[in-house]
Design a protein around this motif. Structure first.
Motif, PDB file in Angstrom:
ATOM      1  N   TYR A 250      -8.961  -6.090  20.781  1.00 20.09           N
ATOM      2  CA  TYR A 250      -8.348  -7.084  19.560  1.00 20.09           C
ATOM      3  C   TYR A 250      -9.832  -7.182  18.603  1.00 20.09           C
ATOM      4  O   TYR A 250     -10.923  -7.686  19.174  1.00 20.09           O
ATOM      5  CB  TYR A 250      -7.689  -8.327  19.722  1.00 20.09           C
ATOM      6  CG  TYR A 250      -6.411  -8.036  20.022  1.00 20.09           C
ATOM      7  CD1 TYR A 250      -6.063  -7.256  21.012  1.00 20.09           C
ATOM      8  CD2 TYR A 250      -5.545  -9.268  19.614  1.00 20.09           C
ATOM      9  CE1 TYR A 250      -4.436  -6.882  21.248  1.00 20.09           C
ATOM     10  CE2 TYR A 250      -4.062  -8.823  19.736  1.00 20.09           C
ATOM     11  CZ  TYR A 250      -3.582  -7.932  20.587  1.00 20.09           C
ATOM     12  OH  TYR A 250      -2.354  -7.653  20.798  1.00 20.09           O
TER      13      TYR A 250
ATOM     14  N   GLU B  18      -7.530 -10.850  14.987  1.00 18.95           N
ATOM     15  CA  GLU B  18      -6.371 -10.739  15.782  1.00 18.95           C
ATOM     16  C   GLU B  18      -6.570 -11.674  17.143  1.00 18.95           C
ATOM     17  O   GLU B  18      -5.560 -12.326  17.351  1.00 18.95           O
ATOM     18  CB  GLU B  18      -6.312  -9.154  16.151  1.00 18.95           C
ATOM     19  CG  GLU B  18      -5.853  -8.192  15.311  1.00 18.95           C
ATOM     20  CD  GLU B  18      -5.761  -6.835  15.789  1.00 18.95           C
ATOM     21  OE1 GLU B  18      -4.875  -6.319  15.485  1.00 18.95           O
ATOM     22  OE2 GLU B  18      -6.650  -6.412  16.559  1.00 18.95           O
TER      23      GLU B  18
ATOM     24  N   MET C   3      -5.640 -15.269  16.378  1.00 16.40           N
ATOM     25  CA  MET C   3      -4.174 -15.541  16.218  1.00 16.40           C
ATOM     26  C   MET C   3      -3.764 -15.637  17.484  1.00 16.40           C
ATOM     27  O   MET C   3      -2.912 -16.602  17.856  1.00 16.40           O
ATOM     28  CB  MET C   3      -3.469 -14.063  15.668  1.00 16.40           C
ATOM     29  CG  MET C   3      -2.119 -14.481  15.609  1.00 16.40           C
ATOM     30  SD  MET C   3      -1.346 -12.608  15.064  1.00 16.40           S
ATOM     31  CE  MET C   3      -1.931 -11.499  16.106  1.00 16.40           C
TER      32      MET C   3
ATOM     33  N   GLN D  62       3.544 -11.631  13.807  1.00 14.54           N
ATOM     34  CA  GLN D  62       2.621 -10.585  13.140  1.00 14.54           C
ATOM     35  C   GLN D  62       2.259  -9.562  14.403  1.00 14.54           C
ATOM     36  O   GLN D  62       2.405  -9.577  15.531  1.00 14.54           O
ATOM     37  CB  GLN D  62       1.357 -11.356  12.870  1.00 14.54           C
ATOM     38  CG  GLN D  62       1.436 -12.448  11.846  1.00 14.54           C
ATOM     39  CD  GLN D  62       0.186 -13.021  11.553  1.00 14.54           C
ATOM     40  OE1 GLN D  62      -0.745 -12.932  11.840  1.00 14.54           O
ATOM     41  NE2 GLN D  62       0.407 -14.180  10.644  1.00 14.54           N
ATOM     42  N   LYS D  63       1.565  -8.330  13.570  1.00 14.20           N
ATOM     43  CA  LYS D  63       1.124  -7.350  14.544  1.00 14.20           C
ATOM     44  C   LYS D  63       0.019  -7.686  15.418  1.00 14.20           C
ATOM     45  O   LYS D  63      -0.912  -8.512  15.014  1.00 14.20           O
ATOM     46  CB  LYS D  63       0.711  -6.042  13.618  1.00 14.20           C
ATOM     47  CG  LYS D  63       0.355  -4.995  14.444  1.00 14.20           C
ATOM     48  CD  LYS D  63      -0.423  -3.862  13.304  1.00 14.20           C
ATOM     49  CE  LYS D  63      -0.897  -2.756  14.215  1.00 14.20           C
ATOM     50  NZ  LYS D  63      -1.292  -1.776  13.171  1.00 14.20           N
ATOM     51  N   GLY D  64       0.316  -7.312  16.760  1.00 19.57           N
ATOM     52  CA  GLY D  64      -0.665  -7.868  17.895  1.00 19.57           C
ATOM     53  C   GLY D  64      -0.378  -9.035  18.527  1.00 19.57           C
ATOM     54  O   GLY D  64      -0.909  -9.519  19.430  1.00 19.57           O
TER      55      GLY D  64
END
Length: 421
Positions: free
Chosen positions: A266, A270, A273, A401-403
Motif C-alpha cells: 500500500y 492508502e 486510510m 474507498q479503493k483499497g
C-alpha cells in the motif's frame, strides 16, 4: 499435594471439522483448510492427519503440497469451528467443573482432574480416554491427551510423548520426563521454546533439555534475563503455576489491539486510510465494552521486498476517551509523524493502551461533554444496527474507498473467513 492434569488436543481441528461436515473420516480423508481465492502462497490453516502421515507439514503453504498428492480443499469457516469448540467444552463440563478447566486455545484445554479421580474411581488415563471417546462419539473429532503432574509436563506429554503412543495418550512425571526426554531433539519440540530461543541456546552449545538443566545458570540469565528462571524450571520438569492461579490472574493494565497483513503493498495515503479504519473499529469496540483509552500505539511494517525496519510510535489523547472522532484524528496524526511517505506498507497493528472503565471518564476544559455524549449515543446506535443486521449494515465513506479492508474484515474472524456471509 501432587496434582494431576490432562491436556487434550483436538487433532487437526479445522480439518477434522470439515471432514465431519462432509461425512468423511478425519483420520483417513485427505483435506486441507485454505482459502482457494488466495494465491498458492497462502498458508493452510490445517492439514488432515492422513496428509500429515504422507509428510505434508501441518502449517505449510498450498504450493508446498507435492503435486502427486490428491486432496480436497475446504474454505475456512471460523464461526463453525468456534461452534464445534463450544460443543466440545460442553462435553468436558459434563464431567469437570469449569473452575478446573483452562481453555488454552480453540482446540486445546488443560483440565485439573486431581479431585475427580477418586470420585469417579478412575485413573487419569481412564478419565482421559472417557473424555476423548465422548468427544469422538458425540462430535466425531479425534483427539490426543497428555497427562502430567503439572501443567508443563501435561503439555509436553501431549506434544511429544502422545505422538508415539498407539492410543494417542502420553504420561509424564518429573522422573519419567528426565529419563525419556532429557536428550530429545529438536529442543523446539518443547513447550515455549521457539526458533529464536533455540538459536541462542545453540550458540552457547546447548541442544537438549539436559544440557539446559546442567548449564551455568549465570550464562542462562545473561542470555534470557528473568525468563531464564522459567527455562531452568522446565528443563527439570518443574512448573509451579496451577489452573487456579491462571483463573485468579488479573493484569495490571488492559489494552485492545487489531492487526492485519495487507493484500498488497500500500502507498502512504492508502495506509493512512487503513489506520483510520482500524481506529474506527477499535473505537466501536471500546464503546461496546464501556471502556476508554488514553493513548494509541501504531506499528507499521513495510514491504516484504525491502530490508527496512518497521515504524513504531505512540500518541496520547488529552483525556481518556472512546470518541471515534478524536481517536481517528489522533491515529492519523501519529501515522503522519512516524511513517515514511515514500516506502510501501504491508503490515499494520494498532493498539489502544491503558483501557479503563467508562465510569472513570473525565473532561478537560476543551471538551464539550454534550457533544461527546451525542457522539457516544450515535456510536451505540451504530452498534445496535450492526448487531441486528450485520457488521456491514453501517459503514463510513472511507470504508467504500479503493483499497479499504473493513467490509472484508467484517466478514472474517481472526483474519480468516467466518463462513457466515
Amino acid at each position: 499435594m501432587e496434582r494431576t492434569y490432562l491436556c487434550i488436543d483436538l487433532k487437526s481441528f479445522y480439518a477434522s471439522v470439515e471432514c465431519v461436515e462432509r461425512g468423511l473420516d478425519p483420520m483417513k480423508a485427505r483435506l486441507v483448510v485454505a482459502d482457494p481465492n488466495r494465491s498458492e502462497k497462502t498458508i493452510c490453516l490445517a492439514v488432515s492427519p492422513a496428509l500429515k502421515a504422507m509428510g505434508v507439514p501441518g502449517r505449510c503453504r498450498v504450493f508446498e503440497i507435492p503435486d502427486g498428492i490428491q486432496y480436497e480443499m475446504a474454505e475456512p469457516r471460523m464461526q463453525l469451528y468456534i461452534d464445534y469448540s463450544a460443543e466440545v467444552y460442553g462435553i468436558y463440563l459434563k464431567y469437570i467443573a469449569k473452575e478446573d478447566i483452562h481453555v488454552y486455545s480453540i482446540d486445546e484445554a488443560f483440565i485439573d482432574v486431581t479431585d475427580y479421580l477418586p470420585m469417579y474411581g478412575m485413573t487419569a488415563k481412564e478419565l482421559g480416554k472417557l473424555l476423548m471417546q465422548d468427544v469422538l462419539e458425540q462430535i466425531g473429532i479425534p483427539s490426543a491427551c497428555g497427562i502430567g503432574t503439572n501443567l508443563y509436563l501435561a503439555k509436553v506429554a501431549l506434544d511429544i510423548t502422545a505422538k508415539h503412543a498407539e492410543d494417542r495418550i502420553g504420561i509424564l512425571d518429573e522422573v519419567l520426563y528426565r529419563k525419556t526426554l532429557w536428550d530429545h531433539r529438536p529442543i523446539t519440540d518443547f513447550w515455549r521454546i521457539g526458533k529464536g530461543i533455540a538459536a541462542r541456546l545453540e550458540a552457547a552449545g546447548i541442544r537438549t533439555m539436559q544440557e539446559v538443566a546442567e548449564a551455568d545458570e549465570n550464562l542462562l540469565y545473561k542470555l534470557f534475563g528473568i525468563d531464564a528462571e522459567l527455562l531452568i524450571d522446565h528443563a527439570w520438569g518443574r512448573e509451579t503455576v496451577e489452573i487456579r492461579d491462571i483463573k485468579a490472574y488479573r493484569p495490571k493494565e488492559n489494552s485492545i489491539s487489531g492487526g492485519q497483513v495487507l493484500p498488497r503493498d500500500y502507498e502512504f495515503g492508502e495506509g493512512k486510510m487503513i489506520a483510520k479504519e482500524m481506529a474506527d473499529l477499535l473505537s466501536l469496540e471500546l464503546v461496546e465494552k464501556g471502556c476508554l483509552t488514553d493513548s494509541v500505539t501504531l506499528h507499521v511494517g513495510y514491504s516484504n521486498r525491502l530490508n527496512k525496519g518497521p515504524a513504531h510510535g505512540t500518541a496520547h489523547l488529552t483525556t481518556a476517551s472512546n470518541s471515534a472522532r478524536r481517536i481517528i484524528a489522533c491515529t492519523g496524526q501519529l501515522y503522519d509523524r512516524i511513517v515514511d511517505p515514500f516506502t510501501p506498507i504491508r503490515r499494520m497493528t494498532l493498539t489502544f493502551n491503558h483501557v479503563t472503565d467508562e465510569a472513570f471518564r473525565q473532561y478537560d476544559l476543551f471538551t464539550d461533554p454534550l457533544a461527546m455524549e451525542k457522539e457516544r449515543s450515535l456510536m451505540k446506535a451504530m452498534l445496535d444496527i450492526k448487531e441486528k443486521y450485520g457488521k456491514n449494515a453501517v459503514l463510513r465513506g472511507m470504508d467504500l474507498q479503493k483499497g479499504a479492508t473493513t467490509i472484508e474484515r467484517n466478514q472474517q474472524i481472526g483474519g480468516h473467513k467466518s463462513g457466515t456471509a
